[in-house]
Scaffold this motif. Structure first.
Motif, PDB file in Angstrom:
ATOM      1  N   SER A 355       0.826  -1.215   0.000  1.00 40.11           N
ATOM      2  CA  SER A 355       0.000   0.000   0.000  1.00 40.11           C
ATOM      3  C   SER A 355       0.852   1.254   0.000  1.00 40.11           C
ATOM      4  N   VAL A 356       0.371   2.258  -0.712  1.00 40.37           N
ATOM      5  CA  VAL A 356       0.920   3.606  -0.614  1.00 40.37           C
ATOM      6  C   VAL A 356      -0.062   4.430   0.211  1.00 40.37           C
ATOM      7  N   CYS A 357       0.473   5.167   1.198  1.00 34.92           N
ATOM      8  CA  CYS A 357      -0.390   5.891   2.142  1.00 34.92           C
ATOM      9  C   CYS A 357      -0.310   7.410   1.994  1.00 34.92           C
ATOM     10  N   GLY A 358       0.511   7.920   1.063  1.00 39.77           N
ATOM     11  CA  GLY A 358       0.684   9.366   0.971  1.00 39.77           C
ATOM     12  C   GLY A 358       1.237   9.920   2.272  1.00 39.77           C
ATOM     13  N   ASP A 359       0.741  11.096   2.680  1.00 33.09           N
ATOM     14  CA  ASP A 359       1.225  11.692   3.941  1.00 33.09           C
ATOM     15  C   ASP A 359       0.279  11.409   5.107  1.00 33.09           C
ATOM     16  N   PHE A 360      -0.644  10.459   4.903  1.00 33.67           N
ATOM     17  CA  PHE A 360      -1.671  10.149   5.906  1.00 33.67           C
ATOM     18  C   PHE A 360      -1.060   9.728   7.236  1.00 33.67           C
ATOM     19  N   GLN A 361      -0.111   8.787   7.199  1.00 33.13           N
ATOM     20  CA  GLN A 361       0.545   8.340   8.427  1.00 33.13           C
ATOM     21  C   GLN A 361       1.544   9.371   8.927  1.00 33.13           C
ATOM     22  N   ALA A 362       2.221  10.031   8.004  1.00 36.56           N
ATOM     23  CA  ALA A 362       3.243  11.014   8.389  1.00 36.56           C
ATOM     24  C   ALA A 362       2.649  12.131   9.237  1.00 36.56           C
ATOM     25  N   ARG A 363       1.429  12.556   8.922  1.00 34.58           N
ATOM     26  CA  ARG A 363       0.778  13.594   9.731  1.00 34.58           C
ATOM     27  C   ARG A 363       0.494  13.086  11.136  1.00 34.58           C
ATOM     28  N   ARG A 364       0.128  11.829  11.252  1.00 32.20           N
ATOM     29  CA  ARG A 364      -0.144  11.254  12.574  1.00 32.20           C
ATOM     30  C   ARG A 364       1.139  11.097  13.384  1.00 32.20           C
ATOM     31  N   MET A 365       2.267  10.959  12.684  1.00 31.93           N
ATOM     32  CA  MET A 365       3.552  10.755  13.361  1.00 31.93           C
ATOM     33  C   MET A 365       4.415  12.010  13.406  1.00 31.93           C
ATOM     34  N   ASN A 366       3.987  13.060  12.693  1.00 32.10           N
ATOM     35  CA  ASN A 366       4.801  14.268  12.547  1.00 32.10           C
ATOM     36  C   ASN A 366       6.161  13.921  11.952  1.00 32.10           C
TER      37      ASN A 366
END
Length: 427
Positions: A355-366
């Motif tokens: 899967s590619v998640c874009g920045d979806f997880q990155a925002r949750r992790m900063n």
């Protein structure tokens, strides 16, 4: 997780993306929550500014011996001071309500993801190889394993309950061989860095890769210490970049790990109750990539090819499916599933999901990166995939390489990992 500012600027796109997932419009609700939050922020700022100004005016009034004005100003300051805690509490509640709403929203699909309600709308991308032809009725893996005396579900149930297995002798070694083969392939030929990550993680880590709060019932919680057992090494590997800024010259980061994984399988009652297809504890080789926004789409195709290489090396028949909007996971923008052919079951079964998640997880992790040319940091893109599920690969090898006498031929690529053993037989 979505930026509320993006939703405010693109309410139509946001609701259209939700619609492609079969979900109702939500932008109006989110913006109403944000309006309340912003209103309270403005009210508190005004109250604080007025409180500071009135405090200065008190000194001026006293210097001018204007006691009446000083008393009025003091009363105003006291009133503001008394009202602000309630407004601060209201702001905390408003921020939590907005945060809870945003954290419960699944990622929006990319434009080329097939639209559909469930797995029936998935689209086959391609196939590799052909199904083996047997001159005898092929058995399922658990029939083979139990007859060999090397796959023991009964003893595992006595120790731990349902959905566990004890592997012995050459089958135990074959599972180990598969994991080592996959790691060597990904590190030696595909450029991934091997990591040995923690299996116990805290709330923030599981939230970062979007298993919390929505999928808490699918996880195992451990006390004391308030940890979660990882459902996949994606959690540990992706969180290696949480709360940090990575230079874009270091991207893409490609990480891999062979770990045990733990899943409660809360929603799978009655499904795959026999055998190793759906276990509470299993091994998996995970692939994780951290990229720039410009790299992530190409990296998704590359990750798929790396996972496919595992099955090609084992000469297994498989197909690749592009999941529909209604079947892909909570955090995914787009997902490819690799389904391997199991002759004992006479069907394809999932063995990898990329899967590619874009920045979806990155925002949750900063998790951010700093552009090479300078400028403000921006959120990275994250990808994850199985490279592949070791237990299911064991199942696939057993069923595809079975012989009429119940023995199992060891695939050529695994013979060196098996110490030269070419056939698994009852001993």
């Amino acid at each position: 997780m979505y930026d509320v500012k993006w939703i405010r600027d693109n309410p139509g796109l946001f609701d259209e993306g939700r619609g492609r997932r079969g979900l109702a419009p939500l932008s109006a609700t989110i913006l109403e929550l944000d309006d309340r939050r912003r209103g309270l922020v403005g009210k508190l700022q005004s109250s604080q500014e007025r409180r500071n100004a009135a405090s200065k005016e008190i000194g001026q009034a006293k210097a001018q011996k204007d006691e009446a004005r000083a008393q009025a100003l003091m009363a105003e300051v006291a009133s503001l001071k008394a009202s602000m805690p309630a407004d601060e509490e209201a702001l905390r509640e408003a921020e939590k309500a907005l945060f809870d709403q945003l954290s419960s929203i699944p990622n929006l699909p990319l434009d080329d993801v097939p639209v559909g309600a469930d797995e029936h709308a998935n689209v086959e991308r391609h196939r590799h190889g052909v199904a083996p032809a047997f001159t005898f009725p092929p058995q399922e893996h658990f029939q083979l394993g139990e007859a060999l005396g090397q796959m023991d579900f009964e003893t595992a149930a006595k120790i731990s309950g349902a959905r566990f297995v004890v592997l012995r002798k050459q089958l135990a070694r074959l599972e180990r061989a598969l994991g080592q083969y996959m790691l060597d392939l990904h590190t030696g030929e595909h450029g991934y860095t091997e990591v040995n990550p923690p299996l116990l993680v805290r709330d923030d880590a599981v939230f970062g890769t979007n298993q919390l709060p929505k999928f808490a019932e699918d996880l195992f919680r451990v006390q004391p210490g308030d940890f979660w057992l990882i459902p996949t090494a994606e959690v540990s590997l992706t969180n290696l970049v949480r709360d940090q800024i990575t230079g874009e010259e270091e991207l893409p980061l490609r990480l891999t790990a062979l770990t045990h994984c733990f899943r409660a399988e809360a929603g799978s009652a009655g499904r795959d109750t026999r055998g190793m297809i759906r276990q509470h504890q299993f091994q998996k080789v995970e692939l994780v990539s951290i990229t720039t926004p410009e790299q992530s789409r190409d990296e998704h195709e590359r990750m798929l090819a790396c996972a496919e290489a595992v099955l090609k090396g084992l000469d297994l028949h498989y197909r690749v499916m592009t999941l529909s909007t209604g079947d892909m996971g909570f955090g995914a923008q787009k997902t490819y599933d690799i389904e391997v052919w199991l002759p004992g079951q006479d069907q394809f079964r999932e063995i990898s999901s990329c899967s590619v998640c874009g920045d979806f997880q990155a925002r949750r992790m900063n998790a951010r990166s700093r552009p090479k040319s300078g400028g403000a940091p921006r959120f990275v893109h994250t990808l994850n995939g199985s490279g592949v599920a070791v237990g299911r690969a064991l199942v696939a090898v057993m069923e595809n390489y079975q012989n009429e006498d119940g023995s199992i031929t060891v695939p050529d690529r695994l013979v060196p990992y098996m110490g030269g053993v070419t056939r698994i037989e009852k001993r």
